[in-house]
Design a protein around this motif. Structure first.
Motif, PDB file in Angstrom:
ATOM      1  N   ALA A  75      -3.221 162.607 -36.345  1.00  0.00           N
ATOM      2  CA  ALA A  75      -3.904 161.570 -35.950  1.00  0.00           C
ATOM      3  C   ALA A  75      -5.076 161.708 -35.043  1.00  0.00           C
ATOM      4  O   ALA A  75      -6.130 160.962 -35.246  1.00  0.00           O
ATOM      5  CB  ALA A  75      -3.197 160.121 -35.247  1.00  0.00           C
ATOM      6  N   CYS A  94       3.191 157.550 -41.746  1.00  0.00           N
ATOM      7  CA  CYS A  94       1.748 156.967 -41.343  1.00  0.00           C
ATOM      8  C   CYS A  94       1.016 157.942 -40.704  1.00  0.00           C
ATOM      9  O   CYS A  94       1.476 158.632 -39.591  1.00  0.00           O
ATOM     10  CB  CYS A  94       1.874 155.738 -40.314  1.00  0.00           C
ATOM     11  N   LEU A 127      -1.524 157.772 -38.813  1.00  0.00           N
ATOM     12  CA  LEU A 127      -1.992 157.387 -37.512  1.00  0.00           C
ATOM     13  C   LEU A 127      -0.942 157.514 -36.451  1.00  0.00           C
ATOM     14  O   LEU A 127      -1.252 157.935 -35.433  1.00  0.00           O
ATOM     15  CB  LEU A 127      -2.648 156.159 -37.746  1.00  0.00           C
ATOM     16  N   THR A 128       0.334 156.738 -36.741  1.00  0.00           N
ATOM     17  CA  THR A 128       1.147 156.652 -35.798  1.00  0.00           C
ATOM     18  C   THR A 128       2.399 157.547 -35.941  1.00  0.00           C
ATOM     19  O   THR A 128       3.242 157.602 -35.063  1.00  0.00           O
ATOM     20  CB  THR A 128       1.659 155.250 -35.798  1.00  0.00           C
ATOM     21  N   GLU A 186       4.678 156.657 -37.809  1.00  0.00           N
ATOM     22  CA  GLU A 186       5.884 155.921 -38.185  1.00  0.00           C
ATOM     23  C   GLU A 186       6.067 155.870 -39.429  1.00  0.00           C
ATOM     24  O   GLU A 186       5.500 156.324 -40.504  1.00  0.00           O
ATOM     25  CB  GLU A 186       5.474 154.480 -37.905  1.00  0.00           C
ATOM     26  N   LYS A 212      -0.951 148.290 -38.506  1.00  0.00           N
ATOM     27  CA  LYS A 212      -1.369 149.004 -37.217  1.00  0.00           C
ATOM     28  C   LYS A 212      -2.975 148.708 -36.972  1.00  0.00           C
ATOM     29  O   LYS A 212      -3.560 148.722 -35.777  1.00  0.00           O
ATOM     30  CB  LYS A 212      -1.298 150.250 -37.212  1.00  0.00           C
ATOM     31  N   ASP A 220      -6.117 156.328 -32.779  1.00  0.00           N
ATOM     32  CA  ASP A 220      -4.989 156.483 -32.082  1.00  0.00           C
ATOM     33  C   ASP A 220      -5.561 155.860 -30.625  1.00  0.00           C
ATOM     34  O   ASP A 220      -4.805 155.178 -29.959  1.00  0.00           O
ATOM     35  CB  ASP A 220      -4.571 157.887 -31.851  1.00  0.00           C
ATOM     36  N   LEU A 253      -5.691 151.992 -30.822  1.00  0.00           N
ATOM     37  CA  LEU A 253      -4.682 151.223 -30.869  1.00  0.00           C
ATOM     38  C   LEU A 253      -3.984 151.304 -29.286  1.00  0.00           C
ATOM     39  O   LEU A 253      -3.062 150.484 -29.108  1.00  0.00           O
ATOM     40  CB  LEU A 253      -3.474 151.793 -31.874  1.00  0.00           C
ATOM     41  N   ALA A 254      -4.129 152.350 -28.490  1.00  0.00           N
ATOM     42  CA  ALA A 254      -3.476 152.524 -27.284  1.00  0.00           C
ATOM     43  C   ALA A 254      -4.205 151.623 -26.325  1.00  0.00           C
ATOM     44  O   ALA A 254      -3.370 151.053 -25.343  1.00  0.00           O
ATOM     45  CB  ALA A 254      -3.550 154.039 -26.875  1.00  0.00           C
TER      46      ALA A 254
END
Length: 102
Positions: free
Chosen positions: A6, A48, A50-51, A53, A83, A97, A100-101
């Motif tokens: 990510a 994913c 990005l995450t 998951e 997400k 990333d 999203l945090a």
């Protein structure tokens, strides 16, 4: 299932709920600037980008938009659409990333 990094994904623009432009950089699969990704339904299980998951078959995901001339090396990459639900339309130009945090 391929695990993506990510750290090399930057959202350039959220056009609308169904499309984003991504700058993708991966040491193995190359660099794509201004790559259009569209929302679709996952046809298979994946991870994913990005995450990290799990993505299950049937989940809403963003994927690189097909190109008739050639298939990009990251064509199998997916980002869970859920997400990105809270990210606004318009120019974001942020590492996904980090966005999203926040």
């Amino acid at each position: 299932m391929r695990s993506w990094d990510a750290q090399g994904i930057t959202l350039i623009r959220r056009h609308d709920p169904d499309s984003i432009t991504v700058c993708w950089s991966d040491a193995t699969y190359g660099r794509y600037s201004d790559q259009l990704w569209r929302v679709c339904t996952a046809r298979r299980s994946a991870v994913c980008a990005l995450t990290g998951e799990k993505i299950r078959r049937g989940d809403a995901v963003f994927r690189p938009s097909p190109n008739r001339r050639h298939r990009p090396a990251n064509a199998d990459a997916m980002i869970l659409a859920s997400k990105l639900d809270n990210l606004p339309n318009g120019v974001v130009a942020a590492r996904l990333d980090e966005a999203l945090a926040a």
